[in-house]
Design a protein around this motif. Structure first.
Motif, PDB file in Angstrom:
ATOM      1  N   ARG A 338       0.835  -1.211   0.000  1.00  0.00           N
ATOM      2  CA  ARG A 338       0.000   0.000   0.000  1.00  0.00           C
ATOM      3  C   ARG A 338       0.866   1.256   0.000  1.00  0.00           C
ATOM      4  O   ARG A 338       0.456   2.302  -0.510  1.00  0.00           O
ATOM      5  CB  ARG A 338      -0.932   0.004   1.206  1.00  0.00           C
ATOM      6  CG  ARG A 338      -1.950   1.132   1.181  1.00  0.00           C
ATOM      7  CD  ARG A 338      -2.986   0.985   2.274  1.00  0.00           C
ATOM      8  NE  ARG A 338      -3.994   2.023   2.202  1.00  0.00           N
ATOM      9  CZ  ARG A 338      -5.088   1.983   1.442  1.00  0.00           C
ATOM     10  NH1 ARG A 338      -5.286   0.928   0.666  1.00  0.00           N
ATOM     11  NH2 ARG A 338      -5.953   2.959   1.427  1.00  0.00           N
ATOM     12  N   THR A 339       2.061   1.172   0.547  1.00  0.00           N
ATOM     13  CA  THR A 339       2.931   2.347   0.652  1.00  0.00           C
ATOM     14  C   THR A 339       4.022   2.375  -0.412  1.00  0.00           C
ATOM     15  O   THR A 339       4.821   3.310  -0.438  1.00  0.00           O
ATOM     16  CB  THR A 339       3.609   2.369   2.035  1.00  0.00           C
ATOM     17  OG1 THR A 339       4.466   1.217   2.162  1.00  0.00           O
ATOM     18  CG2 THR A 339       2.573   2.332   3.144  1.00  0.00           C
ATOM     19  N   CYS A 340       4.040   1.384  -1.293  1.00  0.00           N
ATOM     20  CA  CYS A 340       5.133   1.249  -2.251  1.00  0.00           C
ATOM     21  C   CYS A 340       5.046   2.301  -3.351  1.00  0.00           C
ATOM     22  O   CYS A 340       3.959   2.636  -3.844  1.00  0.00           O
ATOM     23  CB  CYS A 340       5.116  -0.144  -2.864  1.00  0.00           C
ATOM     24  SG  CYS A 340       6.445  -0.441  -4.059  1.00  0.00           S
ATOM     25  N   TYR A 341       6.205   2.769  -3.790  1.00  0.00           N
ATOM     26  CA  TYR A 341       6.289   3.739  -4.878  1.00  0.00           C
ATOM     27  C   TYR A 341       5.646   3.208  -6.152  1.00  0.00           C
ATOM     28  O   TYR A 341       5.067   3.959  -6.937  1.00  0.00           O
ATOM     29  CB  TYR A 341       7.767   4.081  -5.116  1.00  0.00           C
ATOM     30  CG  TYR A 341       8.021   4.938  -6.330  1.00  0.00           C
ATOM     31  CD1 TYR A 341       7.861   6.322  -6.275  1.00  0.00           C
ATOM     32  CD2 TYR A 341       8.426   4.358  -7.532  1.00  0.00           C
ATOM     33  CE1 TYR A 341       8.098   7.111  -7.380  1.00  0.00           C
ATOM     34  CE2 TYR A 341       8.666   5.142  -8.652  1.00  0.00           C
ATOM     35  CZ  TYR A 341       8.498   6.522  -8.577  1.00  0.00           C
ATOM     36  OH  TYR A 341       8.731   7.292  -9.682  1.00  0.00           O
ATOM     37  N   PHE A 342       5.761   1.891  -6.393  1.00  0.00           N
ATOM     38  CA  PHE A 342       5.260   1.293  -7.625  1.00  0.00           C
ATOM     39  C   PHE A 342       3.805   0.838  -7.532  1.00  0.00           C
ATOM     40  O   PHE A 342       3.293   0.220  -8.474  1.00  0.00           O
ATOM     41  CB  PHE A 342       6.137   0.096  -8.011  1.00  0.00           C
ATOM     42  CG  PHE A 342       7.553   0.466  -8.341  1.00  0.00           C
ATOM     43  CD1 PHE A 342       7.856   1.133  -9.521  1.00  0.00           C
ATOM     44  CD2 PHE A 342       8.583   0.170  -7.464  1.00  0.00           C
ATOM     45  CE1 PHE A 342       9.163   1.480  -9.826  1.00  0.00           C
ATOM     46  CE2 PHE A 342       9.893   0.514  -7.759  1.00  0.00           C
ATOM     47  CZ  PHE A 342      10.191   1.173  -8.943  1.00  0.00           C
ATOM     48  N   ALA A 343       3.139   1.140  -6.442  1.00  0.00           N
ATOM     49  CA  ALA A 343       1.773   0.664  -6.222  1.00  0.00           C
ATOM     50  C   ALA A 343       0.809   0.966  -7.371  1.00  0.00           C
ATOM     51  O   ALA A 343       0.021   0.098  -7.762  1.00  0.00           O
ATOM     52  CB  ALA A 343       1.214   1.223  -4.912  1.00  0.00           C
ATOM     53  N   PRO A 344       0.832   2.172  -7.950  1.00  0.00           N
ATOM     54  CA  PRO A 344      -0.133   2.461  -9.023  1.00  0.00           C
ATOM     55  C   PRO A 344       0.037   1.589 -10.261  1.00  0.00           C
ATOM     56  O   PRO A 344      -0.907   1.422 -11.035  1.00  0.00           O
ATOM     57  CB  PRO A 344       0.152   3.938  -9.353  1.00  0.00           C
ATOM     58  CG  PRO A 344       0.842   4.490  -8.155  1.00  0.00           C
ATOM     59  CD  PRO A 344       1.647   3.352  -7.621  1.00  0.00           C
ATOM     60  N   TYR A 345       1.230   1.036 -10.452  1.00  0.00           N
ATOM     61  CA  TYR A 345       1.502   0.232 -11.638  1.00  0.00           C
ATOM     62  C   TYR A 345       1.464  -1.267 -11.343  1.00  0.00           C
ATOM     63  O   TYR A 345       0.973  -2.066 -12.138  1.00  0.00           O
ATOM     64  CB  TYR A 345       2.883   0.584 -12.197  1.00  0.00           C
ATOM     65  CG  TYR A 345       3.147   2.070 -12.234  1.00  0.00           C
ATOM     66  CD1 TYR A 345       2.588   2.865 -13.232  1.00  0.00           C
ATOM     67  CD2 TYR A 345       3.916   2.690 -11.250  1.00  0.00           C
ATOM     68  CE1 TYR A 345       2.808   4.235 -13.262  1.00  0.00           C
ATOM     69  CE2 TYR A 345       4.140   4.053 -11.271  1.00  0.00           C
ATOM     70  CZ  TYR A 345       3.582   4.826 -12.269  1.00  0.00           C
ATOM     71  OH  TYR A 345       3.797   6.182 -12.287  1.00  0.00           O
ATOM     72  N   CYS A 346       1.974  -1.626 -10.190  1.00  0.00           N
ATOM     73  CA  CYS A 346       2.146  -3.040  -9.853  1.00  0.00           C
ATOM     74  C   CYS A 346       0.884  -3.672  -9.292  1.00  0.00           C
ATOM     75  O   CYS A 346       0.556  -4.816  -9.600  1.00  0.00           O
ATOM     76  CB  CYS A 346       3.289  -3.175  -8.853  1.00  0.00           C
ATOM     77  SG  CYS A 346       3.680  -4.859  -8.378  1.00  0.00           S
ATOM     78  N   ARG A 347       0.180  -2.952  -8.439  1.00  0.00           N
ATOM     79  CA  ARG A 347      -1.029  -3.456  -7.764  1.00  0.00           C
ATOM     80  C   ARG A 347      -0.760  -4.778  -7.046  1.00  0.00           C
ATOM     81  O   ARG A 347      -1.542  -5.718  -7.121  1.00  0.00           O
ATOM     82  CB  ARG A 347      -2.180  -3.606  -8.756  1.00  0.00           C
ATOM     83  CG  ARG A 347      -2.460  -2.366  -9.603  1.00  0.00           C
ATOM     84  CD  ARG A 347      -3.057  -1.237  -8.787  1.00  0.00           C
ATOM     85  NE  ARG A 347      -3.189  -0.016  -9.568  1.00  0.00           N
ATOM     86  CZ  ARG A 347      -4.257   0.294 -10.306  1.00  0.00           C
ATOM     87  NH1 ARG A 347      -5.271  -0.550 -10.394  1.00  0.00           N
ATOM     88  NH2 ARG A 347      -4.311   1.434 -10.962  1.00  0.00           N
ATOM     89  N   ALA A 348       0.403  -4.862  -6.398  1.00  0.00           N
ATOM     90  CA  ALA A 348       0.760  -6.014  -5.564  1.00  0.00           C
ATOM     91  C   ALA A 348       1.051  -7.279  -6.352  1.00  0.00           C
ATOM     92  O   ALA A 348       0.912  -8.392  -5.847  1.00  0.00           O
ATOM     93  CB  ALA A 348      -0.294  -6.284  -4.497  1.00  0.00           C
ATOM     94  N   GLY A 349       1.477  -7.123  -7.590  1.00  0.00           N
ATOM     95  CA  GLY A 349       1.938  -8.280  -8.337  1.00  0.00           C
ATOM     96  C   GLY A 349       0.865  -9.311  -8.626  1.00  0.00           C
ATOM     97  O   GLY A 349      -0.277  -8.979  -8.920  1.00  0.00           O
ATOM     98  N   CYS A 350       1.244 -10.575  -8.538  1.00  0.00           N
ATOM     99  CA  CYS A 350       0.388 -11.687  -8.937  1.00  0.00           C
ATOM    100  C   CYS A 350      -0.730 -11.947  -7.929  1.00  0.00           C
ATOM    101  O   CYS A 350      -0.471 -12.273  -6.769  1.00  0.00           O
ATOM    102  CB  CYS A 350       1.256 -12.932  -9.095  1.00  0.00           C
ATOM    103  SG  CYS A 350       0.344 -14.438  -9.455  1.00  0.00           S
ATOM    104  N   SER A 351      -1.972 -11.849  -8.387  1.00  0.00           N
ATOM    105  CA  SER A 351      -3.132 -12.057  -7.516  1.00  0.00           C
ATOM    106  C   SER A 351      -3.200 -13.494  -7.012  1.00  0.00           C
ATOM    107  O   SER A 351      -3.558 -13.748  -5.852  1.00  0.00           O
ATOM    108  CB  SER A 351      -4.418 -11.713  -8.269  1.00  0.00           C
ATOM    109  OG  SER A 351      -4.385 -10.390  -8.742  1.00  0.00           O
ATOM    110  N   TRP A 352      -2.882 -14.443  -7.874  1.00  0.00           N
ATOM    111  CA  TRP A 352      -2.897 -15.860  -7.504  1.00  0.00           C
ATOM    112  C   TRP A 352      -1.946 -16.139  -6.343  1.00  0.00           C
ATOM    113  O   TRP A 352      -2.317 -16.783  -5.350  1.00  0.00           O
ATOM    114  CB  TRP A 352      -2.505 -16.669  -8.741  1.00  0.00           C
ATOM    115  CG  TRP A 352      -2.003 -18.043  -8.529  1.00  0.00           C
ATOM    116  CD1 TRP A 352      -2.594 -19.033  -7.800  1.00  0.00           C
ATOM    117  CD2 TRP A 352      -0.806 -18.614  -9.077  1.00  0.00           C
ATOM    118  NE1 TRP A 352      -1.840 -20.186  -7.870  1.00  0.00           N
ATOM    119  CE2 TRP A 352      -0.748 -19.955  -8.645  1.00  0.00           C
ATOM    120  CE3 TRP A 352       0.199 -18.130  -9.906  1.00  0.00           C
ATOM    121  CZ2 TRP A 352       0.303 -20.809  -9.013  1.00  0.00           C
ATOM    122  CZ3 TRP A 352       1.238 -18.973 -10.271  1.00  0.00           C
ATOM    123  CH2 TRP A 352       1.282 -20.294  -9.821  1.00  0.00           C
ATOM    124  N   THR A 353      -0.727 -15.618  -6.437  1.00  0.00           N
ATOM    125  CA  THR A 353       0.278 -15.889  -5.417  1.00  0.00           C
ATOM    126  C   THR A 353      -0.115 -15.304  -4.075  1.00  0.00           C
ATOM    127  O   THR A 353      -0.016 -15.971  -3.035  1.00  0.00           O
ATOM    128  CB  THR A 353       1.640 -15.331  -5.867  1.00  0.00           C
ATOM    129  OG1 THR A 353       1.986 -15.922  -7.122  1.00  0.00           O
ATOM    130  CG2 THR A 353       2.721 -15.632  -4.857  1.00  0.00           C
TER     131      THR A 353
END
Length: 427
Positions: A338-353
């Protein structure tokens, strides 16, 4: 050569194309044709072995194939179980190929003979992907089947003899993360043009073996090794007319120094992770007709509908469980992400994982950037099993994140402050 047993396709409206607009199009489909399998893989996410009680009939499969073409699909990967164990596999491949779709089969290769590979090629198969999960002893342990590694190597040879394009796939876990170079050397020698790699996720039988799952900080040496393999292969291949492409799967990477190297295709535009594509450009179909935005997603939380009750077109357009990637915002992120610089692009990576590990999307500890940022604070994270999986296809248990000092032992030591347990999803 066309298979005379394959009925001609019925006329359909012109398939949708990317240039038709911004609407999501399932360009890439992964289709589990059967859960029947000839290997007892100990890390299998679907717990494959026996066919489901009510798998789609040939005619039902044809209807779905026609719908995929109508929706604008371009590539279909056939999986199982083992897809080649369906008696109508040649008719299915032919139906898809007649629509102009690129048809690929992913296999463990236990019974992939030259004859079988040639019949699949004649039906319209384009490429064969063989799963290789280690050197022979490690691969056979993961597959739960002595001789499985040798069979996988024969599958490469059969595919080559049939004139199929060859690729390799590897799930990375604690058993094989130390032999990645050996795996790469072996699949290259067998003719693989691309090697797709991802970390093993605690889903299905893999959820029963938490000691096999990598810790979050393991992703840094894993990705560093993969990047080195890719660079060395690129240098070796210069001027020789061949390419060996190390392809980072959806749960590897995330904005470390090797992101573009492992995400971009040879000769293509530089690429970076841009968020989960489930239900946007990808679709998964289970052998009983259940549709998900991604084939790897656990069934219960992500089933968007079943083609026996509603058309694939309608599920793709209106299935609520397929919309999460289309409509998601940063509001669903939590923890570090939630606090990551890349949050707007990454959205926490792989949903499955993330869902199969922590019980919900939005916070991904298996991230290169995250591991390195935590190192600056002198800490790292590990996962600790809290709840068992319920022993169902595509099931998962629950883990919690534990924050500890860098280099900490895996247990609390006398006189040492207990590791801080981070927030997790509710049961």
């Amino acid at each position: 050569m066309a298979d005379p047993r394959i009925p001609p396709t019925t006329p359909a409206p012109r398939a949708r194309r990317p240039e038709d607009g911004d609407a999501p199009i399932p360009l890439f489909a992964v289709w589990e044709l059967t859960m029947k399998c000839d290997q007892p893989c100990q890390h299998c996410g679907s717990r494959a072995g026996h066919a489901r009680n009510a798998e789609l009939s040939t005619n039902e499969v044809f209807e779905v194939a026609d719908s995929l073409a109508r929706l604008g699909c371009r590539e279909v990967v056939l999986i199982g179980g083992e897809a080649y164990l369906r008696e109508d596999i040649h008719a299915i491949v032919g139906r898809l190929a007649r629509h102009g779709l690129r048809v690929i089969m992913q296999t463990g290769g236990r019974a992939m003979t030259v004859e079988r590979a040639r019949k699949l090629r004649d039906a319209g198969l384009t490429a064969l992907g063989v799963s290789v999960d280690g050197t022979a002893p490690i691969h056979d342990e993961l597959r739960g089947n002595r001789g499985s590694h040798a069979a996988a190597m024969r599958a490469f040879d059969a595919g080559a003899a049939a004139g199929l394009l060859l690729t390799a796939n590897t799930q990375i876990n604690r058993l094989n993360m130390g032999v990645l170079r050996e795996i790469a050397t072996e699949v290259r020698a067998r003719g693989a043009l691309a090697w797709q790699v991802q970390i093993t996720v605690p889903m299905g039988r893999a959820a029963d073996r938490p000691e096999w799952i990598v810790e979050p900080w393991h992703v840094v040496p894993i990705i560093d090794t993969l990047a080195a393999i890719q660079r060395e292969a690129a240098i070796e291949g210069q001027g020789k007319g061949w390419i060996f492409d190390v392809v980072a799967g959806n749960n590897l990477g995330y904005y470390g120094p090797h992101e573009a190297l492992l995400r971009s295709r040879p000769g293509g535009q530089e690429a970076y992770w841009s968020g989960c594509r489930a239900g946007i450009s990808g679709i998964g179909i289970e052998s009983d007709g259940t549709v998900k935005g991604c084939p790897s997603l656990p069934t219960a939380p992500y089933a968007g509908g079943n083609v026996r009750a509603i058309s694939l077109d309608a599920i793709w357009e209106h299935g609520e469980a397929l919309k999460f990637s289309r409509e998601r915002t940063e509001d669903e992120l939590w923890g570090f992400c939630r606090t990551c610089y890349f949050a707007p692009y990454c959205r926490a990576g792989c949903s499955w994982t993330t869902h199969c590990t922590l019980g919900r999307r939005g916070n991904n500890p298996f991230c290169y950037h995250r591991v390195k940022e935590l190192e600056k604070r002198g800490v790292r994270e590990r996962i600790e099993k809290r709840k068992n999986a319920p022993q169902q296809p595509y099931d998962f248990g629950l883990f919690e994140l534990v924050e500890e000092p860098l280099g900490a032992e895996p247990v609390d030591l006398p006189g040492e402050a207990p590791r801080r347990r981070l927030p997790i999803a509710s049961d």
